[in-house]
Design a protein around this motif. Structure first.
Motif, mmCIF file in Angstrom:
data_model
loop_
_atom_site.group_PDB
_atom_site.id
_atom_site.type_symbol
_atom_site.label_atom_id
_atom_site.label_comp_id
_atom_site.label_asym_id
_atom_site.label_seq_id
_atom_site.Cartn_x
_atom_site.Cartn_y
_atom_site.Cartn_z
ATOM 1 N N ASN A 60 0.831 -1.212 0.000
ATOM 2 C CA ASN A 60 0.000 0.000 0.000
ATOM 3 C C ASN A 60 0.867 1.265 0.000
ATOM 4 O O ASN A 60 0.821 2.076 0.929
ATOM 5 C CB ASN A 60 -0.936 0.017 1.211
ATOM 6 C CG ASN A 60 -1.940 -1.108 1.186
ATOM 7 O OD1 ASN A 60 -2.410 -1.503 0.120
ATOM 8 N ND2 ASN A 60 -2.274 -1.638 2.354
ATOM 9 N N PRO A 61 1.681 1.457 -1.029
ATOM 10 C CA PRO A 61 2.601 2.609 -1.042
ATOM 11 C C PRO A 61 1.888 3.955 -1.029
ATOM 12 O O PRO A 61 2.384 4.908 -0.430
ATOM 13 C CB PRO A 61 3.395 2.405 -2.339
ATOM 14 C CG PRO A 61 2.534 1.534 -3.188
ATOM 15 C CD PRO A 61 1.796 0.636 -2.246
ATOM 16 N N LEU A 62 0.715 4.045 -1.679
ATOM 17 C CA LEU A 62 0.002 5.322 -1.722
ATOM 18 C C LEU A 62 -0.459 5.734 -0.328
ATOM 19 O O LEU A 62 -0.282 6.877 0.094
ATOM 20 C CB LEU A 62 -1.192 5.232 -2.672
ATOM 21 C CG LEU A 62 -2.040 6.513 -2.798
ATOM 22 C CD1 LEU A 62 -1.181 7.674 -3.290
ATOM 23 C CD2 LEU A 62 -3.221 6.278 -3.732
ATOM 24 N N THR B 258 0.983 8.915 1.793
ATOM 25 C CA THR B 258 0.051 9.964 2.212
ATOM 26 C C THR B 258 0.080 10.158 3.721
ATOM 27 O O THR B 258 0.115 11.289 4.215
ATOM 28 C CB THR B 258 -1.376 9.617 1.760
ATOM 29 O OG1 THR B 258 -1.393 9.431 0.342
ATOM 30 C CG2 THR B 258 -2.341 10.733 2.128
ATOM 31 N N SER B 259 0.068 9.056 4.473
ATOM 32 C CA SER B 259 0.080 9.162 5.932
ATOM 33 C C SER B 259 1.380 9.776 6.433
ATOM 34 O O SER B 259 1.379 10.613 7.341
ATOM 35 C CB SER B 259 -0.134 7.785 6.566
ATOM 36 O OG SER B 259 0.920 6.903 6.232
ATOM 37 N N LYS B 260 2.496 9.386 5.823
ATOM 38 C CA LYS B 260 3.779 9.950 6.237
ATOM 39 C C LYS B 260 3.860 11.433 5.886
ATOM 40 O O LYS B 260 4.428 12.234 6.638
ATOM 41 C CB LYS B 260 4.930 9.186 5.576
ATOM 42 C CG LYS B 260 5.117 7.768 6.095
ATOM 43 C CD LYS B 260 6.290 7.082 5.435
ATOM 44 C CE LYS B 260 6.423 5.643 5.911
ATOM 45 N NZ LYS B 260 6.661 5.554 7.369
ATOM 46 N N LEU B 261 3.292 11.812 4.749
ATOM 47 C CA LEU B 261 3.305 13.218 4.350
ATOM 48 C C LEU B 261 2.486 14.065 5.319
ATOM 49 O O LEU B 261 2.926 15.135 5.758
ATOM 50 C CB LEU B 261 2.757 13.362 2.930
ATOM 51 C CG LEU B 261 2.624 14.798 2.401
ATOM 52 C CD1 LEU B 261 3.991 15.470 2.334
ATOM 53 C CD2 LEU B 261 1.951 14.811 1.035
ATOM 54 N N LEU B 262 1.299 13.588 5.686
ATOM 55 C CA LEU B 262 0.455 14.333 6.618
ATOM 56 C C LEU B 262 1.112 14.434 7.989
ATOM 57 O O LEU B 262 1.072 15.489 8.635
ATOM 58 C CB LEU B 262 -0.918 13.665 6.730
ATOM 59 C CG LEU B 262 -1.780 13.696 5.460
ATOM 60 C CD1 LEU B 262 -3.071 12.924 5.677
ATOM 61 C CD2 LEU B 262 -2.089 15.134 5.063
ATOM 62 N N ASN B 263 1.710 13.342 8.442
ATOM 63 C CA ASN B 263 2.408 13.372 9.731
ATOM 64 C C ASN B 263 3.576 14.351 9.699
ATOM 65 O O ASN B 263 3.851 15.046 10.683
ATOM 66 C CB ASN B 263 2.910 11.973 10.095
ATOM 67 C CG ASN B 263 1.788 11.047 10.501
ATOM 68 O OD1 ASN B 263 0.755 11.496 10.987
ATOM 69 N ND2 ASN B 263 1.970 9.761 10.291
ATOM 70 N N GLN B 264 4.260 14.408 8.566
ATOM 71 C CA GLN B 264 5.392 15.320 8.438
ATOM 72 C C GLN B 264 4.926 16.771 8.474
ATOM 73 O O GLN B 264 5.565 17.629 9.084
ATOM 74 C CB GLN B 264 6.139 15.046 7.131
ATOM 75 C CG GLN B 264 7.410 15.859 6.940
ATOM 76 C CD GLN B 264 8.524 15.417 7.869
ATOM 77 O OE1 GLN B 264 8.463 14.323 8.423
ATOM 78 N NE2 GLN B 264 9.517 16.258 8.059
ATOM 79 N N LEU B 265 3.802 17.058 7.838
ATOM 80 C CA LEU B 265 3.280 18.425 7.833
ATOM 81 C C LEU B 265 2.898 18.866 9.240
ATOM 82 O O LEU B 265 3.131 20.008 9.634
ATOM 83 C CB LEU B 265 2.070 18.523 6.901
ATOM 84 C CG LEU B 265 2.350 18.338 5.406
ATOM 85 C CD1 LEU B 265 1.055 18.397 4.620
ATOM 86 C CD2 LEU B 265 3.328 19.392 4.906
ATOM 87 N N VAL B 266 2.303 17.941 10.012
ATOM 88 C CA VAL B 266 1.943 18.267 11.391
ATOM 89 C C VAL B 266 3.198 18.429 12.237
ATOM 90 O O VAL B 266 3.308 19.342 13.059
ATOM 91 C CB VAL B 266 1.023 17.182 11.982
ATOM 92 C CG1 VAL B 266 0.789 17.431 13.462
ATOM 93 C CG2 VAL B 266 -0.305 17.155 11.242
ATOM 94 N N ALA B 267 4.178 17.539 12.027
ATOM 95 C CA ALA B 267 5.417 17.599 12.808
ATOM 96 C C ALA B 267 6.179 18.890 12.538
ATOM 97 O O ALA B 267 6.811 19.453 13.437
ATOM 98 C CB ALA B 267 6.296 16.392 12.486
ATOM 99 N N GLU B 268 6.113 19.377 11.289
ATOM 100 C CA GLU B 268 6.819 20.607 10.941
ATOM 101 C C GLU B 268 6.013 21.850 11.292
ATOM 102 O O GLU B 268 6.422 22.961 11.003
ATOM 103 C CB GLU B 268 7.136 20.612 9.437
ATOM 104 C CG GLU B 268 8.131 19.552 9.006
ATOM 105 C CD GLU B 268 9.500 19.767 9.619
ATOM 106 O OE1 GLU B 268 9.835 20.936 9.917
ATOM 107 O OE2 GLU B 268 10.227 18.778 9.828
ATOM 108 N N ARG B 269 4.830 21.654 11.868
ATOM 109 C CA ARG B 269 3.975 22.751 12.322
ATOM 110 C C ARG B 269 3.436 23.603 11.179
ATOM 111 O O ARG B 269 3.059 24.753 11.381
ATOM 112 C CB ARG B 269 4.716 23.645 13.329
ATOM 113 C CG ARG B 269 5.193 22.900 14.564
ATOM 114 C CD ARG B 269 5.891 23.834 15.530
ATOM 115 N NE ARG B 269 6.436 23.104 16.664
ATOM 116 C CZ ARG B 269 7.132 23.665 17.653
ATOM 117 N NH1 ARG B 269 7.357 24.959 17.637
ATOM 118 N NH2 ARG B 269 7.591 22.949 18.642
#
Length: 236
Positions: free
Chosen positions: A134-136, A140-151
């Motif tokens: 399930n690469p998509l 997507t989940s890693k991208l969203l987590n990264q956006l939250v982590a980077e504030r």
């Protein structure tokens, strides 16, 4: 083990403290001390063990510092009630002066955030960690987590958006005025029961204003033409 299902005991507190309150020095906290010329933890770890709590004025510090009793040199200060309620890392530091509070708030209010990376840069950095299965979804989940982590999107902002709460309050009212060609203005739809009718938009109401308002400019007319229960609209 599900900590939420455990009884509130000293054993639970000890388990949570050891899991989330233990400081582990890394590149984030290890910095060069300009006075001693030694690489040290900027949070002062490891702390010496203490049998009694006290208020001390540390070297080169303007304020008094609370130093609680401790039998572990790597544990953050914590509050027992907050720890078992939050089940995550906290750092308790009692306020010892009003000026210290002012300095602390001013420091973080004036702290500038580093420039956000572009989506392309973030995606390129995440690609090696995307799972083959399930690469998509993984990307997507890693991208969203990264956006939250980077504030870029704070948890509070996401919560307010989901709950429909205003993100800010001000003493001034911002007025949206559509300055495009009238043919491109949005159209208003009036929903009455099961019927949907097209209603005149603000600019059309302005053109149909009475003679007594002939000298009224569009911007001043705009608030009067937009009632609190304005109909929903969609772009035309």
């Amino acid at each position: 083990m599900n900590l939420l299902q455990q009884p509130l005991t000293v054993q639970l507190l000890s388990m949570v403290v050891n899991r989330v309150q233990r400081h582990r020095c890394n590149n984030y906290c290890m910095q060069l001390n300009r006075r001693t010329k030694q690489v040290e933890c900027r949070f002062g770890f490891p702390h010496g063990q203490r049998l009694l709590a006290s208020l001390d004025k540390l070297p080169h510090s303007k304020h008094w510092c609370f130093r609680g009793e401790r039998n572990d040199s790597q544990i953050n200060h914590y509050n027992r009630l907050l720890t078992v309620a939050w089940l995550a890392n906290t750092d308790i530091s009692p306020c010892t002066s009003l000026q210290q509070v002012v300095d602390y708030v001013a420091k973080y209010c004036s702290k500038s955030e580093k420039k956000s990376e572009t989506f392309a840069q973030i995606g390129k950095a995440l690609m090696p960690r995307v799972k083959d299965q399930n690469p998509l979804i993984s990307f997507t989940s890693k991208l969203l987590n990264q956006l939250v982590a980077e504030r870029d999107y704070s948890k509070q902002e996401v919560s307010h958006l989901l709950l429909g709460l205003p993100l800010q309050e001000g003493s001034r009212t911002c007025l949206y005025v559509d300055c495009r060609n009238p043919a491109r203005h949005s159209r208003s739809l009036q929903i009455d029961g099961g019927e949907v009718d097209e209603a005149p938009n603000v600019y059309e109401k302005y053109k149909q204003r009475p003679e007594s308002l002939e000298d009224l400019v569009y911007v001043s007319f705009h608030p009067r033409a937009t009632p609190a229960n304005a109909p929903c609209s969609r772009s035309g």
